[in-house]
Design a protein around this motif. Sequence first.
Motif, PDB file in Angstrom:
ATOM      1  N   ILE A 122       0.841  -1.202  -0.081  1.00  0.00           N
ATOM      2  CA  ILE A 122      -0.120   0.007   0.116  1.00  0.00           C
ATOM      3  C   ILE A 122       0.858   1.282  -0.009  1.00  0.00           C
ATOM      4  CG2 ILE A 122      -1.810   1.373   1.288  1.00  0.00           C
ATOM      5  CD1 ILE A 122      -2.418  -1.314   2.471  1.00  0.00           C
ATOM      6  N   HIS A 124       0.214   5.337   0.729  1.00  0.00           N
ATOM      7  CA  HIS A 124      -0.574   6.121   1.292  1.00  0.00           C
ATOM      8  C   HIS A 124      -0.460   7.533   0.722  1.00  0.00           C
ATOM      9  CE1 HIS A 124      -1.487   9.181   4.794  1.00  0.00           C
ATOM     10  NE2 HIS A 124      -2.695   9.031   3.960  1.00  0.00           N
ATOM     11  N   MET A 163      -1.902  -0.870  -4.255  1.00  0.00           N
ATOM     12  CA  MET A 163      -3.030  -0.088  -3.789  1.00  0.00           C
ATOM     13  C   MET A 163      -2.649   1.173  -3.151  1.00  0.00           C
ATOM     14  SD  MET A 163      -5.798  -0.564  -0.317  1.00  0.00           S
ATOM     15  CE  MET A 163      -6.729  -1.985  -1.221  1.00  0.00           C
ATOM     16  N   MET A 165      -4.181   4.149  -0.637  1.00  0.00           N
ATOM     17  CA  MET A 165      -4.919   4.652   0.326  1.00  0.00           C
ATOM     18  C   MET A 165      -5.199   6.017   0.528  1.00  0.00           C
ATOM     19  SD  MET A 165      -4.411   1.496   3.046  1.00  0.00           S
ATOM     20  CE  MET A 165      -5.754   2.238   4.182  1.00  0.00           C
ATOM     21  N   LEU A 238      -9.606  -3.819   3.679  1.00  0.00           N
ATOM     22  CA  LEU A 238      -8.720  -4.330   3.007  1.00  0.00           C
ATOM     23  C   LEU A 238      -9.115  -5.866   2.914  1.00  0.00           C
ATOM     24  CD1 LEU A 238      -5.660  -2.757   4.955  1.00  0.00           C
ATOM     25  CD2 LEU A 238      -6.330  -2.167   2.785  1.00  0.00           C
TER      26      LEU A 238
END
Length: 250
Positions: A122, A124, A163, A165, A238
């Motif tokens: 991930i 951010h 991903m 976030m 998630l």
Amino acid sequence: MLALTAKGGTIVIGLLKQIIKTGRVTEQYDSGTMPSRFRGQLVHEESLCLKCQVCRDACPTGALEFNNNQLVVDNNACIFCGRCVEVCEHKALSHTTEYRLATLTSQLSAKIRATLQRSLHIRHVDAGSCNACDWEMTALNNPIYDLQQYGIDFVASPRHADMLMVTGVVTRNLEQALKMTYDAVPAPKLVMAVGSCAASGKIYGESYAIRGSAGKIIPVDIYVPGCPPRPAALIYGLLLALDRLGGNSK
């Protein structure tokens, strides 16, 4: 030198004793119960509602609407402030302790789920948050929630991520940065909108400095409402995206 070594050994032994005494602190995301003061999903008792719409007028984010004389709650816009519950004289509204409110969009295909079964990296992106959601995300890496136990971790570069976030309403100054970060993530990629600002954009609305929700700028696959969402709610989102919930999915 011997005195320093002996002192260091005493400190280490003391730490080991404390660790043994404390025991295991890591828990599964859904193993604990929410405190009684926690405000989770808003529920509506139809038989008690007189359709006065006072609750709708009291909502600061426009999360409540009456459609065909039926109350509709937009969880992505709700900040769980409790104002609607306070003004409802007929006690038709109440907050539960349910935090598992993450939702997936129809664009989240089975192919992406299959690709990300083993692990998830991930990146951010703070697009203009107040840092409340960021603090909750930080807690994911502490010994209590231990996000790595699920094979999920944060990375420094979007080129290493699966991903994004996104936290906060997207500001004008960070719109380009968000787009460039999204483009840098290799396909297939996921985007999670964390918190009511990123999920709906209704808290601050739109102005010359604000572009709105994350979904207006880049494709969003997972929405996790809350102001801010608890770490357990983030983990639920998630695991929901990765299809790892088994019998716990709603």
